[in-house]
Design a protein around this motif. Structure first.
Motif, short mmCIF file in Angstrom:
data_model
loop_
_atom_site.label_atom_id
_atom_site.label_comp_id
_atom_site.label_asym_id
_atom_site.label_seq_id
_atom_site.Cartn_x
_atom_site.Cartn_y
_atom_site.Cartn_z
N LEU A 86 -2.76 44.18 -26.19
CA LEU A 86 -1.78 45.00 -25.30
C LEU A 86 -1.61 46.31 -25.73
O LEU A 86 -1.44 46.63 -26.94
CB LEU A 86 -0.51 44.14 -25.10
N MET A 87 -1.51 47.18 -24.70
CA MET A 87 -1.22 48.58 -25.00
C MET A 87 -0.42 49.06 -23.70
O MET A 87 -0.75 49.09 -22.55
CB MET A 87 -2.27 49.75 -25.29
N GLU A 88 0.86 49.04 -24.14
CA GLU A 88 1.69 49.88 -22.80
C GLU A 88 2.48 50.91 -23.51
O GLU A 88 3.23 50.99 -24.34
CB GLU A 88 2.77 48.74 -22.57
N LEU A 89 2.31 51.96 -22.71
CA LEU A 89 3.08 53.33 -22.95
C LEU A 89 3.78 53.83 -21.83
O LEU A 89 2.99 54.23 -20.68
CB LEU A 89 1.90 54.25 -23.48
N ASN A 90 4.90 54.04 -21.67
CA ASN A 90 5.79 54.46 -20.74
C ASN A 90 6.99 55.29 -21.35
O ASN A 90 7.27 55.13 -22.57
CB ASN A 90 5.99 53.87 -19.40
N LYS A 91 7.95 55.78 -20.61
CA LYS A 91 8.94 56.37 -21.15
C LYS A 91 10.04 55.62 -22.00
O LYS A 91 10.76 55.81 -22.67
CB LYS A 91 9.87 57.13 -20.17
N ASP A 92 9.86 54.28 -21.64
CA ASP A 92 10.89 53.30 -22.33
C ASP A 92 10.09 52.25 -23.20
O ASP A 92 10.73 51.74 -24.18
CB ASP A 92 11.32 52.35 -21.21
N THR A 93 8.94 52.09 -23.10
CA THR A 93 8.00 51.32 -24.02
C THR A 93 7.04 52.09 -24.72
O THR A 93 6.15 52.62 -23.96
CB THR A 93 7.68 49.85 -23.31
N GLN A 94 6.61 51.87 -25.85
CA GLN A 94 5.45 52.42 -26.62
C GLN A 94 4.82 51.28 -27.44
O GLN A 94 5.29 51.39 -28.68
CB GLN A 94 5.59 53.70 -27.28
N LEU A 95 4.22 50.43 -27.07
CA LEU A 95 3.84 49.33 -27.80
C LEU A 95 2.39 48.97 -27.75
O LEU A 95 1.71 48.94 -26.82
CB LEU A 95 4.59 47.84 -27.12
N ILE A 96 1.92 48.61 -28.96
CA ILE A 96 0.45 48.10 -29.20
C ILE A 96 0.46 46.90 -29.67
O ILE A 96 1.06 46.56 -30.91
CB ILE A 96 -0.42 49.23 -30.06
N VAL A 97 -0.28 45.72 -29.28
CA VAL A 97 -0.23 44.39 -29.92
C VAL A 97 -1.69 44.11 -30.01
O VAL A 97 -2.76 44.21 -29.60
CB VAL A 97 0.34 43.52 -29.00
N PHE A 98 -2.07 43.69 -31.61
CA PHE A 98 -3.35 43.14 -31.98
C PHE A 98 -3.34 41.77 -32.31
O PHE A 98 -2.43 41.29 -32.64
CB PHE A 98 -3.72 44.04 -33.39
N GLU A 99 -4.35 41.38 -32.06
CA GLU A 99 -4.83 39.92 -32.86
C GLU A 99 -5.65 40.21 -33.87
O GLU A 99 -6.91 40.71 -33.75
CB GLU A 99 -5.54 38.97 -31.60
#
Length: 224
Positions: A86-99
């Motif tokens: 998962l990669m979600e980037l916006n003004k509220d969330t900057q998150l990268i998820v790896f397996e």
């Protein structure tokens, strides 16, 4: 003039409000491996004392992450293969998820003593062969680089990016929903926020108008 430009901008925004300010068609935004690693360096490595290096080699649908740690005379470089979940980037969330899709490997190491070398090898054997687990997530979590949730590695960049007004301003205009790994490239998939873009355009036009008015003002002649 200012009222006219403001009204035009508001009218354009109203047209796109039904789409919640986003273009329905997603756009691809390619980022090079060099750019990604420079981002890791600036916002992660430079903020974690014991972390000497953090970089990745990007491949089709997976990446190899390298981490160099320096702790009490132990300098060790580890590598692990990861899959981007998962990669979600916006003004509220900057998150990268790896397996994690491979065991952690020791690439290079210098030990303060022979006993430290034996201890590291025994620890890796214990975690990987006996516990059927891997220590990398635990190590990076203790360094407060990531959080481990449901066996997934969560890299929350908001800790560092959230304080950068320029980056947050950019992310208010682009909403990244996902990303795909390709050879030496990370391709972001996202929507352009038209509302934010038009607001920015309106502000820039207003600034230009104000500058133009200032340039054309004439000082009244004094009566003699």
């Amino acid at each position: 003039m200012q009222t006219l430009i403001t009204n035009i901008s508001q009218r354009i925004r109203q047209v796109y409000q039904k789409a919640e300010g986003f273009i329905e068609d997603e756009r691809e935004i390619p980022l090079s491996q060099v750019f990604l690693n420079a981002t890791f360096q600036r916002f992660v490595t430079d903020n974690v004392k014991m972390l000497q290096d953090l970089h990745a080699d990007l491949h089709d649908d997976w990446l190899r992450l390298y981490a160099t740690l320096d702790y009490n005379g132990l300098n060790i470089t580890l590598s692990v293969d990861l899959k981007l979940v998962l990669m979600e980037l916006n003004k509220d969330t900057q998150l990268i998820v790896f397996e994690q899709i491979s065991d952690t490997q020791v690439i290079e190491a210098s030990y303060p003593s022979f006993l430290h070398k034996i201890a590291v090898k025994c620890a890796l054997f214990y975690y990987q062969k006996i516990r059927n687990d891997d220590p990398l997530g635990m190590i990076l979590e203790k360094l407060k680089v990531i959080k481990v949730k449901d066996d997934l590695l969560h890299l929350d960049l908001n800790r560092w990016l959230g304080q950068n007004r320029s980056i947050i301003d950019t992310l208010s205009k682009v909403h990244v929903n996902h990303a795909v790994l390709r050879e030496a490239e990370l391709v972001l998939t996202g929507n352009v926020n038209l509302t934010a873009l038009f607001r920015k355009m309106s502000e820039e036009k207003l600034d230009n108008v104000e500058d133009s008015l200032a340039d054309t003002q004439v000082t009244p002649l004094k009566q003699k």
